[in-house]
Design a protein around this motif. Structure first.
Motif, mmCIF file in Angstrom:
data_model
loop_
_atom_site.group_PDB
_atom_site.id
_atom_site.type_symbol
_atom_site.label_atom_id
_atom_site.label_comp_id
_atom_site.label_asym_id
_atom_site.label_seq_id
_atom_site.Cartn_x
_atom_site.Cartn_y
_atom_site.Cartn_z
ATOM 1 N N UNK A 213 45.228 -6.438 -51.906
ATOM 2 C CA UNK A 213 45.970 -7.196 -50.899
ATOM 3 C C UNK A 213 45.601 -8.674 -50.956
ATOM 4 N N UNK A 214 46.605 -9.553 -50.793
ATOM 5 C CA UNK A 214 46.418 -11.005 -50.836
ATOM 6 C C UNK A 214 46.794 -11.598 -49.471
ATOM 7 N N UNK A 215 45.958 -12.453 -48.826
ATOM 8 C CA UNK A 215 44.567 -12.713 -49.202
ATOM 9 C C UNK A 215 43.674 -11.528 -48.836
ATOM 10 N N UNK A 216 42.464 -11.472 -49.367
ATOM 11 C CA UNK A 216 41.577 -10.326 -49.096
ATOM 12 C C UNK A 216 41.365 -10.096 -47.600
ATOM 13 N N UNK A 217 41.356 -8.837 -47.221
ATOM 14 C CA UNK A 217 41.052 -8.385 -45.859
ATOM 15 C C UNK A 217 42.134 -8.701 -44.829
ATOM 16 N N UNK A 218 43.261 -9.290 -45.259
ATOM 17 C CA UNK A 218 44.342 -9.531 -44.309
ATOM 18 C C UNK A 218 45.238 -8.300 -44.178
ATOM 19 N N UNK A 283 48.710 -0.894 -44.678
ATOM 20 C CA UNK A 283 47.878 -1.392 -45.767
ATOM 21 C C UNK A 283 46.417 -1.576 -45.364
ATOM 22 N N UNK A 284 46.110 -1.366 -44.107
ATOM 23 C CA UNK A 284 44.733 -1.498 -43.637
ATOM 24 C C UNK A 284 44.020 -0.157 -43.739
ATOM 25 N N UNK A 285 42.927 -0.091 -44.502
ATOM 26 C CA UNK A 285 42.240 1.203 -44.675
ATOM 27 C C UNK A 285 41.568 1.678 -43.398
ATOM 28 N N UNK A 286 41.406 2.977 -43.302
ATOM 29 C CA UNK A 286 40.790 3.576 -42.119
ATOM 30 C C UNK A 286 39.285 3.340 -42.072
ATOM 31 N N UNK A 287 38.634 3.428 -43.229
ATOM 32 C CA UNK A 287 37.175 3.359 -43.265
ATOM 33 C C UNK A 287 36.674 1.977 -42.844
ATOM 34 N N UNK A 311 40.484 4.378 -47.887
ATOM 35 C CA UNK A 311 39.622 3.253 -48.258
ATOM 36 C C UNK A 311 40.443 2.290 -49.101
ATOM 37 N N UNK A 312 39.800 1.519 -49.973
ATOM 38 C CA UNK A 312 40.524 0.467 -50.684
ATOM 39 C C UNK A 312 41.458 0.980 -51.771
ATOM 40 N N UNK A 313 41.286 2.216 -52.196
ATOM 41 C CA UNK A 313 42.101 2.690 -53.301
ATOM 42 C C UNK A 313 42.751 4.040 -53.112
ATOM 43 N N UNK A 314 42.449 4.718 -52.002
ATOM 44 C CA UNK A 314 42.883 6.111 -51.869
ATOM 45 C C UNK A 314 43.650 6.357 -50.577
ATOM 46 N N UNK A 315 44.786 7.027 -50.667
ATOM 47 C CA UNK A 315 45.504 7.420 -49.445
ATOM 48 C C UNK A 315 44.666 8.379 -48.601
ATOM 49 N N UNK A 316 44.926 8.351 -47.311
ATOM 50 C CA UNK A 316 44.317 9.319 -46.407
ATOM 51 C C UNK A 316 45.063 10.645 -46.514
ATOM 52 N N UNK A 317 44.582 11.646 -45.816
ATOM 53 C CA UNK A 317 45.305 12.921 -45.763
ATOM 54 C C UNK A 317 46.715 12.681 -45.233
ATOM 55 N N UNK A 318 46.818 11.857 -44.225
ATOM 56 C CA UNK A 318 48.116 11.518 -43.656
ATOM 57 C C UNK A 318 48.992 10.797 -44.677
ATOM 58 N N UNK A 319 48.388 9.897 -45.453
ATOM 59 C CA UNK A 319 49.121 9.181 -46.486
ATOM 60 C C UNK A 319 49.654 10.095 -47.563
ATOM 61 N N UNK A 320 48.806 11.023 -48.031
ATOM 62 C CA UNK A 320 49.248 11.958 -49.069
ATOM 63 C C UNK A 320 50.353 12.878 -48.544
ATOM 64 N N UNK A 321 50.254 13.282 -47.273
ATOM 65 C CA UNK A 321 51.329 14.096 -46.695
ATOM 66 C C UNK A 321 52.662 13.355 -46.767
#
Length: 337
Positions: A213-218, A283-287, A311-321
């Protein structure tokens, strides 16, 4: 008579299901063999290492960490459920499980098509492990005739390439061509080993993974250059698979699993839901705390059910669903199930 009529209707339904299943799986339940990286790894990551064997991984499913890079299910679990079987046992756990009748999962988090500094088991090595089991007669040709291979890899190759080039795209077209060429050779090898149906996932929406994501952490703007690179890879992969079909004489069914566009649709849907619910920016990770792109032991994921990324690279369970909901249609069509 009413009770007899109901009985006949139920009997007819069971008969139709039995006929359909017999056509799909003439020798019983299919076997699923899985190759790739953390998007499909369900437990081959070393237990004594950081990452998915530590909390809060596995919080949603099955309630404890199991080596999946998510709070819950990953792509493998959805494909297995679609086939009507349990997720296959991870290759590293086969001796303790002793249940390999559903197939085996050779995928290794951090791996790639090419050898990786993050993982020892490249795609070629995973296929070597599969071939060795076939040489040991763990599976018969009849098993393979009723099998499906799932392959999902490539993202780590581009991350390592970008790190080595310090973000420069110099030489990227040649790298992409070489990567897809090797991936196609690996797919062909799986087919030659006897697997009759091979499902290969495209690269996901790389530029919208939180790490890019650009800029980082936004967590606002996707890296469109990374998305463009993923699209080019996917176009070359599509052409390579079409050529494999021709060269193989259609003896094996090759299926492209369009992870990229499924993720586009799922994120768009998530944004629409977020407008009138507790859902946050997709686009904001849960962790809450991340180390080396993955949720750390100190990290907390309080509401994974309202997050798209874990996290920064992996969908959550909800995301994969959500992602899989956009993949099912093509699977029904291409796998004829």
């Amino acid at each position: 008579m009413e009770g007899k009529g109901i009985f006949l209707v139920v009997l007819l339904l069971f008969s139709l299901v039995a006929i359909s299943t017999a056509q799909i799986c003439p020798y019983g339940s299919p076997k699923l063999f899985v190759f790739g990286d953390s998007y499909v790894d369900t437990g081959n990551w070393p237990k004594n290492d950081r990452g998915p064997w530590k909390e809060p991984f596995g919080k949603t499913f099955p309630g404890i960490p199991t080596g999946r890079a998510s709070d819950g299910r990953v792509l493998t679990d959805h494909i297995a459920s679609f086939l009507g079987i349990e997720s296959p046992t991870p290759y590293q756990l086969r001796d303790t499980s002793k249940n390999i009748q559903q197939g085996l999962n050779f995928a290794y988090g951090g791996s790639g098509v090419f050898p990786s500094t993050w993982a020892k088991d490249s795609l070629s090595v995973q296929i070597d492990q599969f071939e060795q089991l076939l040489d040991e007669n763990e599976y018969s040709q009849r098993d393979l005739d009723n099998s499906v291979a799932l392959v999902s890899t490539g993202g780590n190759d581009y991350s390592l390439y970008s790190a080595a080039k310090k973000g420069s795209n110099d030489g990227l077209p040649a790298f992409t061509e070489g990567l897809v060429r090797q991936l196609a050779a690996d797919l062909q090898r799986i087919a030659h080993l006897g697997v009759k149906k091979i499902v290969v996932a495209t690269l996901p929406l790389l530029g919208c993974l939180p790490v890019h994501i650009i800029p980082p952490n936004s967590y606002q703007n996707c890296d469109e250059e990374s998305n463009k690179n993923a699209m080019i890879h996917n176009q070359l992969l599509q052409k390579a698979v079409e050529k494999l079909k021709t060269d193989d004489g259609n003896k094996c069914t090759f299926v492209i699993l369009d992870l990229y566009n499924a993720m586009v649709s799922a994120i768009d849907q998530f944004r629409q839901n977020a407008a009138n619910s507790e859902y946050k920016n997709p686009l904001q990770p849960c962790c809450s705390k991340i180390v080396d792109y993955m949720c750390s032991v100190e990290g907390v994921c309080t509401n994974p059910e309202s997050s798209f990324f874990f996290d920064l690279g992996h969908p959550s369970d909800n995301g994969w669903n959500a992602i899989f909901s956009f993949l099912q249609g093509s699977l029904h069509k291409d796998l004829k199930v």
